[in-house]
Design a protein around this motif. Structure first.
Motif, PDB file in Angstrom:
ATOM      1  N   THR A   1      -0.642  -3.122  -1.489  1.00 36.51           N
ATOM      2  CA  THR A   1      -0.495  -2.302  -2.691  1.00 36.51           C
ATOM      3  C   THR A   1      -1.136  -3.003  -3.882  1.00 36.51           C
ATOM      4  O   THR A   1      -1.248  -4.229  -3.912  1.00 36.51           O
ATOM      5  CB  THR A   1       0.994  -2.028  -3.002  1.00 36.51           C
ATOM      6  N   SER A   2      -1.516  -2.201  -4.850  1.00 38.21           N
ATOM      7  CA  SER A   2      -2.074  -2.765  -6.084  1.00 38.21           C
ATOM      8  C   SER A   2      -1.026  -2.786  -7.198  1.00 38.21           C
ATOM      9  O   SER A   2      -1.318  -3.203  -8.316  1.00 38.21           O
ATOM     10  CB  SER A   2      -3.275  -1.919  -6.537  1.00 38.21           C
ATOM     11  N   GLU A   3       0.198  -2.358  -6.873  1.00 40.97           N
ATOM     12  CA  GLU A   3       1.242  -2.202  -7.888  1.00 40.97           C
ATOM     13  C   GLU A   3       2.099  -3.452  -8.059  1.00 40.97           C
ATOM     14  O   GLU A   3       3.300  -3.358  -8.315  1.00 40.97           O
ATOM     15  CB  GLU A   3       2.138  -1.008  -7.524  1.00 40.97           C
ATOM     16  N   THR A   4       1.525  -4.626  -7.895  1.00 40.48           N
ATOM     17  CA  THR A   4       2.290  -5.857  -8.072  1.00 40.48           C
ATOM     18  C   THR A   4       1.517  -6.843  -8.937  1.00 40.48           C
ATOM     19  O   THR A   4       0.287  -6.762  -9.053  1.00 40.48           O
ATOM     20  CB  THR A   4       2.580  -6.541  -6.710  1.00 40.48           C
ATOM     21  N   GLU A   5       2.236  -7.778  -9.519  1.00 41.48           N
ATOM     22  CA  GLU A   5       1.624  -8.818 -10.347  1.00 41.48           C
ATOM     23  C   GLU A   5       0.659  -9.663  -9.518  1.00 41.48           C
ATOM     24  O   GLU A   5      -0.410 -10.076  -9.995  1.00 41.48           O
ATOM     25  CB  GLU A   5       2.729  -9.708 -10.934  1.00 41.48           C
ATOM     26  N   SER A   6       1.010  -9.901  -8.258  1.00 40.63           N
ATOM     27  CA  SER A   6       0.191 -10.780  -7.413  1.00 40.63           C
ATOM     28  C   SER A   6      -1.158 -10.165  -7.047  1.00 40.63           C
ATOM     29  O   SER A   6      -2.073 -10.875  -6.613  1.00 40.63           O
ATOM     30  CB  SER A   6       0.955 -11.131  -6.135  1.00 40.63           C
ATOM     31  N   TYR A   7      -1.306  -8.854  -7.228  1.00 38.85           N
ATOM     32  CA  TYR A   7      -2.590  -8.207  -6.918  1.00 38.85           C
ATOM     33  C   TYR A   7      -3.723  -8.758  -7.785  1.00 38.85           C
ATOM     34  O   TYR A   7      -4.896  -8.719  -7.405  1.00 38.85           O
ATOM     35  CB  TYR A   7      -2.462  -6.693  -7.107  1.00 38.85           C
ATOM     36  N   LYS A   8      -3.342  -9.330  -8.920  1.00 37.18           N
ATOM     37  CA  LYS A   8      -4.352  -9.918  -9.815  1.00 37.18           C
ATOM     38  C   LYS A   8      -5.078 -11.084  -9.144  1.00 37.18           C
ATOM     39  O   LYS A   8      -6.183 -11.453  -9.550  1.00 37.18           O
ATOM     40  CB  LYS A   8      -3.691 -10.405 -11.103  1.00 37.18           C
ATOM     41  N   ASN A   9      -4.460 -11.661  -8.103  1.00 40.93           N
ATOM     42  CA  ASN A   9      -5.107 -12.762  -7.381  1.00 40.93           C
ATOM     43  C   ASN A   9      -6.355 -12.298  -6.633  1.00 40.93           C
ATOM     44  O   ASN A   9      -7.154 -13.129  -6.186  1.00 40.93           O
ATOM     45  CB  ASN A   9      -4.123 -13.397  -6.389  1.00 40.93           C
ATOM     46  N   LEU A  10      -6.525 -10.977  -6.487  1.00 42.57           N
ATOM     47  CA  LEU A  10      -7.687 -10.428  -5.775  1.00 42.57           C
ATOM     48  C   LEU A  10      -8.789  -9.990  -6.721  1.00 42.57           C
ATOM     49  O   LEU A  10      -9.777  -9.373  -6.298  1.00 42.57           O
ATOM     50  CB  LEU A  10      -7.243  -9.252  -4.903  1.00 42.57           C
ATOM     51  N   ASN A  11      -8.613 -10.290  -8.008  1.00 42.48           N
ATOM     52  CA  ASN A  11      -9.666  -9.951  -8.986  1.00 42.48           C
ATOM     53  C   ASN A  11     -10.990 -10.594  -8.567  1.00 42.48           C
ATOM     54  O   ASN A  11     -11.048 -11.765  -8.202  1.00 42.48           O
ATOM     55  CB  ASN A  11      -9.280 -10.445 -10.385  1.00 42.48           C
ATOM     56  N   GLY A  12     -12.042  -9.803  -8.607  1.00 42.15           N
ATOM     57  CA  GLY A  12     -13.362 -10.304  -8.257  1.00 42.15           C
ATOM     58  C   GLY A  12     -13.749 -10.040  -6.818  1.00 42.15           C
ATOM     59  O   GLY A  12     -14.899 -10.285  -6.438  1.00 42.15           O
ATOM     60  N   TYR A  13     -12.802  -9.554  -6.040  1.00 43.54           N
ATOM     61  CA  TYR A  13     -13.099  -9.222  -4.639  1.00 43.54           C
ATOM     62  C   TYR A  13     -13.174  -7.703  -4.465  1.00 43.54           C
ATOM     63  O   TYR A  13     -12.562  -6.949  -5.229  1.00 43.54           O
ATOM     64  CB  TYR A  13     -12.016  -9.767  -3.708  1.00 43.54           C
ATOM     65  N   SER A  14     -13.901  -7.274  -3.449  1.00 47.93           N
ATOM     66  CA  SER A  14     -13.954  -5.861  -3.097  1.00 47.93           C
ATOM     67  C   SER A  14     -12.746  -5.573  -2.202  1.00 47.93           C
ATOM     68  O   SER A  14     -12.678  -6.069  -1.077  1.00 47.93           O
ATOM     69  CB  SER A  14     -15.258  -5.541  -2.354  1.00 47.93           C
ATOM     70  N   VAL A  15     -11.805  -4.783  -2.716  1.00 49.65           N
ATOM     71  CA  VAL A  15     -10.524  -4.605  -2.025  1.00 49.65           C
ATOM     72  C   VAL A  15     -10.214  -3.130  -1.812  1.00 49.65           C
ATOM     73  O   VAL A  15     -10.387  -2.305  -2.713  1.00 49.65           O
ATOM     74  CB  VAL A  15      -9.369  -5.244  -2.840  1.00 49.65           C
ATOM     75  N   GLU A  16      -9.767  -2.815  -0.607  1.00 44.38           N
ATOM     76  CA  GLU A  16      -9.208  -1.491  -0.313  1.00 44.38           C
ATOM     77  C   GLU A  16      -7.679  -1.604  -0.417  1.00 44.38           C
ATOM     78  O   GLU A  16      -7.105  -2.576   0.055  1.00 44.38           O
ATOM     79  CB  GLU A  16      -9.568  -1.048   1.108  1.00 44.38           C
ATOM     80  N   THR A  17      -7.043  -0.626  -1.011  1.00 44.21           N
ATOM     81  CA  THR A  17      -5.583  -0.673  -1.076  1.00 44.21           C
ATOM     82  C   THR A  17      -4.988   0.459  -0.237  1.00 44.21           C
ATOM     83  O   THR A  17      -5.646   1.474   0.017  1.00 44.21           O
ATOM     84  CB  THR A  17      -5.076  -0.534  -2.524  1.00 44.21           C
ATOM     85  N   LEU A  18      -3.750   0.251   0.181  1.00 46.93           N
ATOM     86  CA  LEU A  18      -3.045   1.251   0.985  1.00 46.93           C
ATOM     87  C   LEU A  18      -1.991   1.982   0.158  1.00 46.93           C
ATOM     88  O   LEU A  18      -1.013   2.490   0.686  1.00 46.93           O
ATOM     89  CB  LEU A  18      -2.388   0.568   2.196  1.00 46.93           C
ATOM     90  N   ASP A  19      -2.219   2.053  -1.147  1.00 50.40           N
ATOM     91  CA  ASP A  19      -1.271   2.739  -2.037  1.00 50.40           C
ATOM     92  C   ASP A  19      -1.037   4.185  -1.598  1.00 50.40           C
ATOM     93  O   ASP A  19       0.074   4.724  -1.738  1.00 50.40           O
ATOM     94  CB  ASP A  19      -1.792   2.734  -3.481  1.00 50.40           C
ATOM     95  N   TYR A  20      -2.067   4.811  -1.070  1.00 42.84           N
ATOM     96  CA  TYR A  20      -1.962   6.226  -0.698  1.00 42.84           C
ATOM     97  C   TYR A  20      -0.943   6.449   0.427  1.00 42.84           C
ATOM     98  O   TYR A  20      -0.385   7.544   0.572  1.00 42.84           O
ATOM     99  CB  TYR A  20      -3.338   6.757  -0.264  1.00 42.84           C
ATOM    100  N   ILE A  21      -0.707   5.419   1.226  1.00 40.18           N
ATOM    101  CA  ILE A  21       0.228   5.579   2.357  1.00 40.18           C
ATOM    102  C   ILE A  21       1.666   5.703   1.869  1.00 40.18           C
ATOM    103  O   ILE A  21       2.490   6.371   2.499  1.00 40.18           O
ATOM    104  CB  ILE A  21       0.075   4.385   3.340  1.00 40.18           C
ATOM    105  N   TYR A  22       1.984   5.080   0.746  1.00 45.18           N
ATOM    106  CA  TYR A  22       3.345   5.133   0.212  1.00 45.18           C
ATOM    107  C   TYR A  22       3.778   6.576  -0.033  1.00 45.18           C
ATOM    108  O   TYR A  22       4.901   6.969   0.289  1.00 45.18           O
ATOM    109  CB  TYR A  22       3.436   4.339  -1.104  1.00 45.18           C
ATOM    110  N   ALA A  23       2.890   7.365  -0.604  1.00 51.98           N
ATOM    111  CA  ALA A  23       3.225   8.737  -0.979  1.00 51.98           C
ATOM    112  C   ALA A  23       3.503   9.624   0.225  1.00 51.98           C
ATOM    113  O   ALA A  23       4.320  10.552   0.154  1.00 51.98           O
ATOM    114  CB  ALA A  23       2.102   9.332  -1.820  1.00 51.98           C
ATOM    115  N   LYS A  24       2.858   9.358   1.347  1.00 50.80           N
ATOM    116  CA  LYS A  24       3.023  10.244   2.498  1.00 50.80           C
ATOM    117  C   LYS A  24       4.034   9.728   3.528  1.00 50.80           C
ATOM    118  O   LYS A  24       4.210  10.334   4.585  1.00 50.80           O
ATOM    119  CB  LYS A  24       1.672  10.469   3.191  1.00 50.80           C
TER     120      LYS A  24
END
Length: 464
Positions: A26-49
């Motif tokens: 997920t991108s909804e956490t403080e720790s996601y900032k550790n991936l700044n500068g990288y090309s990242v896919e997130t699975l945020d869409y799975i939460y909703a379904k």
């Protein structure tokens, strides 16, 4: 990814630098900032379904495993891998994964709360119902009202709802009471609770281990002289007394009394296990293990291959398994296994019931009552003869026959005799009060007057 920005380890950074594909839970956490500068896919869409937490983790793991079949994947989760349910699924289905861990949610909660206890149990909010009694706990994944309610309920059972804990929410850290856990407004994927028990004598909640510990304290040097002097033999009758007091509370439908007396029965059981542990015979854990294993073995219609369509068949399975467990190959062994110190009426009923398993029983209740008539006649004859030993024997035969007749009639003899005794007691008290109201002395009455007041007492009690 850890908990906060900067938690990324050097090994994890190297893996990210060389990864062909990076997926974040997920991108909804403080720790996601550790991936700044990288090309990242997130699975945020799975939460909703996803309908619930279990479905979410299955969907997350399926997405990662599907992607991994196409290329190498670096899957990033907040907290530690060992705390992530989707990661556990992935690891169980793939043997060529490398785990690069970092700061865990539970470690963050432990350190933030500054817990003094080093014996901490860590668990997800969605598995908190399985949390056993412990000295301290860190519960993470408190991401919604529902998860918070689960945590509050279980921690209340273990530590007491008034116990203070440290809550880590999206808006900061604060000390609250356990009963307030589901009243917060800032739940999130990084939200957690840390709590530890208070001083032993000031705890809000105690468990069976605490009970045993209390007995050990009382029996230790400098403890209570009376408790130190006891043996299993000296307090054996206490168990019977406490069991009767519990049954009395049950019959009075007194929930508060049942709670107290259940505790007293457990105290006696713990007392015996502690004393046997001192002798090196067995521990309370041994006794509890044995009874749980016994329940599993005897309920083979639940946990095994046997079948039982109703309570009668279930009892039959239980009895058969009990004989196997005790190594009883004859009916005599089953009869001899009835405890001799049971109340005589209950003893007679159990012996009659077990002996009937091989067909040694009356054909019907009518046949049993005919035998009862014979025994009455034999007792009368013995009384006329005046031989005390014969009278004693025939009186016993009469009582045993009465028990058999009642048993075959489907009557619990112990309950029936107690009810009859209570009925007589009520009538006697009424009989004496009625006579006293008329100025009569029951000790000086003739039989006719006694019969008159006795019948009057019976009739008035029937009306009431």
């Amino acid at each position: 990814m850890g908990i906060s920005y900067g938690d990324l380890t050097l090994r994890a950074k190297a893996a990210l630098d060389n990864a062909s594909r990076i997926i974040a839970r997920t991108s909804e956490t403080e720790s996601y900032k550790n991936l700044n500068g990288y090309s990242v896919e997130t699975l945020d869409y799975i939460y909703a379904k996803s309908r619930n937490f279990d479905t979410l983790n299955k969907n997350l793991s399926a997405a990662v495993l599907t992607a991994a079949r196409e290329s190498d994947v670096c899957y990033c989760v907040d907290g530690a891998v060992c705390e992530d349910e989707a990661c556990k699924i992935i690891l169980s289905k793939s043997s060529d994964c490398e785990v690069l861990d970092t700061v865990s949610k539970s470690a963050n909660a432990y350190n933030t709360a500054n817990l003094k206890c080093g014996e901490v149990t860590c668990v997800s909010a969605y598995s908190v119902k399985n949390l056993k009694s412990c000295r301290a706990a860190c519960v993470y994944d408190i991401d919604c009202d529902y998860a918070a309610s689960l945590v509050k309920e279980r921690l209340s059972d273990i530590f007491g709802e008034e116990t203070c804990c440290v809550y880590l929410g999206t808006e900061g850290v604060k000390r609250i009471k356990i009963y307030e856990i589901d009243r917060q407004k800032d739940y999130g994927v990084a939200s957690a609770v840390a709590v530890e028990e208070g001083e032993f004598l000031k705890k809000d909640r105690y468990d069976y281990a605490d009970l045993e510990n209390m007995i050990k304290l009382l029996r230790a040097p400098g403890g209570c002289p009376w408790d130190r002097a006891q043996t299993s033999s000296t307090i054996r009758m206490n168990m019977i007394e406490e069991a009767y007091e519990l049954v009395d509370a049950i019959e009075r439908d007194d929930a508060d009394g049942m709670e107290e007396e259940t505790g007293d029965v457990l105290l006696q059981a713990a007392f015996h296990s502690v004393m046997e542990e001192e002798k090196g015979e067995f521990t309370g854990a041994d006794a509890l293990t044995r009874v749980v294993k016994k329940l599993i073995f005897r309920h083979s219609h639940i946990f095994g291959k046997d079948k039982a369509k109703d309570d009668t068949e279930a009892l039959g399975v239980w009895e058969n398994n009990k004989k196997k467990e005790k190594g009883q190959s004859t009916f005599s062994e089953s009869v001899l296994a009835v405890p001799k110190n049971l109340p005589s009426c209950m003893l007679a009923q159990k012996v009659g019931k077990r002996s009937s398993k091989c067909g040694m029983d009356f054909a019907s209740t009518e046949h049993a009552t005919e035998k009862l008539k014979e025994e009455i006649a034999e007792l009368i004859a013995a009384l006329k003869g005046g031989d005390k030993s014969e009278i004693f024997e025939e009186a016993g035969d009469l009582l045993f026959s009465a028990v058999n007749a009642c048993r075959l009639a489907g009557v619990d003899c112990e309950d029936a005799l107690r009810a009859a005794t209570e009925k007589f007691t009520a009538r006697f008290c009424k009989f004496e009060r009625l006579a006293a109201n008329d100025g009569e002395n029951v000790a000086e009455m003739d039989d006719a007057r006694r019969d008159y007041y006795w019948e009057k007492a019976k009739n008035e009690l029937k009306k009431s």
